[in-house]
Design an enzyme around this catalytic site. Structure first.
Site, PDB file in Angstrom:
ATOM      1  N   ARG A 229       0.730  -1.262  -0.119  1.00  0.00           N
ATOM      2  CA  ARG A 229      -0.042  -0.027   0.112  1.00  0.00           C
ATOM      3  C   ARG A 229       0.874   1.179  -0.011  1.00  0.00           C
ATOM      4  NH1 ARG A 229      -3.306  -2.865  -1.258  1.00  0.00           N
ATOM      5  NH2 ARG A 229      -5.361  -3.393  -0.787  1.00  0.00           N
ATOM      6  N   GLU A 258      -4.133   7.192  -5.606  1.00  0.00           N
ATOM      7  CA  GLU A 258      -4.285   6.287  -6.999  1.00  0.00           C
ATOM      8  C   GLU A 258      -5.605   6.781  -7.558  1.00  0.00           C
ATOM      9  OE1 GLU A 258      -3.676   2.240  -6.034  1.00  0.00           O
ATOM     10  OE2 GLU A 258      -1.729   2.557  -5.249  1.00  0.00           O
ATOM     11  N   HIS A 277      -0.264  -0.225  -9.783  1.00  0.00           N
ATOM     12  CA  HIS A 277      -0.949  -1.005  -9.016  1.00  0.00           C
ATOM     13  C   HIS A 277      -1.573  -2.403  -9.436  1.00  0.00           C
ATOM     14  CE1 HIS A 277      -2.706  -0.939  -4.836  1.00  0.00           C
ATOM     15  NE2 HIS A 277      -2.714  -2.205  -4.919  1.00  0.00           N
TER      16      HIS A 277
END
Length: 315
Positions: A229, A258, A277
């Site tokens: 994360r 994000e 990601h």
């Protein structure tokens, strides 16, 4: 027919097979809180499968029948677990469903940094041949420090061990670790690691775990990999450490905000390798996470149904 709300645009067909007795409602690829609240009010789902966006009190309160929130993956930081517990809503995750995919992404980022894959590729495409001047880093015999030794961390550790790396790790909750992982404290991670790879969930306690102070404790030339994360890393501190050369390279698959906005200071940095990601985004993981999330929903609802029936019988 009871509804299940998916905070995404799709689910694997194998997952939908498990949910065939429910009305599956999709929120789209980029649902806002307002979108989720509106859909929850409209359909009153008994379960929410979380792919994108955040699920907080407003969404929960819009769905009086909600019994379970199931993460399509392993990280539940986008779900307000305190609010869920207060409302008697179970939060479950498809733990391990994407472990292989994320661990492989972490290894790919580590190798990309150690072997200068991205800049050498760019130089080759521009017509250069840097054999006489370039030196890569050999990982065999070096130490990798893992923060988090769950399914993903242990999968990565096994691959690193196979490459001849020494593996040390910190995880206060990990038990029965394989012999090739040495459990150590955080100070040992910073002091002894040639590469640090993050594999832990984001909590209030570990937010900004990798910061100016902890980076300064690391070896000069350390490599940083984050497939967990973004909030675990102080991005400004990492950028400064890369620019100074204290950090040899960083391979990052997750970020504080994000999606990453244009003009982010990481963009254009030669020794920072970026991916959006997607560590857990493979065709296999997509199926595994969907099936895992669906099974968790079914198990919780089945248990709740039995409990409710027993309570009725008692009264």
């Amino acid at each position: 027919m009871s509804a299940i709300l998916v905070t995404g645009a799709d689910l694997a067909p194998q997952a939908l097979d498990l949910l065939q007795d429910f009305d599956v409602v999709y929120a789209g690829k980029t649902p806002t809180e307002a979108d989720l609240v509106a859909l929850a009010r409209q359909h009153d789902p008994v379960a929410i499968i979380v792919r994108y966006g955040k699920v907080g009190p407003a969404v929960m309160d819009a769905a009086p029948s909600l019994r379970v929130i199931s993460k399509h993956g392993s990280g539940t930081d986008t779900i307000d677990k305190v609010a869920a517990k207060a409302r008697g809503i179970e939060v479950v995750a498809a733990v391990g469903a994407n472990a292989a995919a994320v661990a492989e992404q972490a290894l790919a980022l580590l190798l990309a940094c150690a072997k200068s894959v991205v800049p050498l590729d760019a130089r080759m495409h521009a017509g250069h041949w840097d054999k006489a001047t370039h030196k890569s880093l050999e990982l065999g015999g070096r130490t990798v420090g893992l923060l988090g030794l769950g399914a993903i961390g242990q999968r990565f550790a096994k691959m690193a061990d196979a490459m001849g790396m020494r593996v040390i790790g910190f995880d206060p909750y990990a038990k029965d670790l394989p012999a090739y992982i040495a459990s150590v404290d955080l100070e040992t991670i910073w002091r002894e690691s040639d590469a640090v790879s993050l594999h832990c969930p984001l909590t209030d306690e570990n937010r900004g775990l990798l910061n100016a102070d902890t980076l300064a404790k690391c070896k000069p030339g350390v490599i940083v990999v984050n497939t967990a994360r973004g909030g675990l890393v102080d991005e400004a501190a990492l950028l400064a450490a890369v620019r100074s050369g204290h950090v040899r390279g960083a391979g990052l698959d997750s970020f504080a905000v994000e999606p990453m906005a244009a003009g982010h200071p990481f963009q254009g940095q030669e020794r920072i390798v970026l991916s959006p990601h997607i560590g857990g985004v493979t065709s296999d993981a997509y199926v595994n996470m969907g099936v895992g999330a669906a099974r968790n929903v079914m198990e919780v609802l089945a248990r709740r149904t039995v409990t409710a029936a027993e309570n009725v019988g008692v009264t």
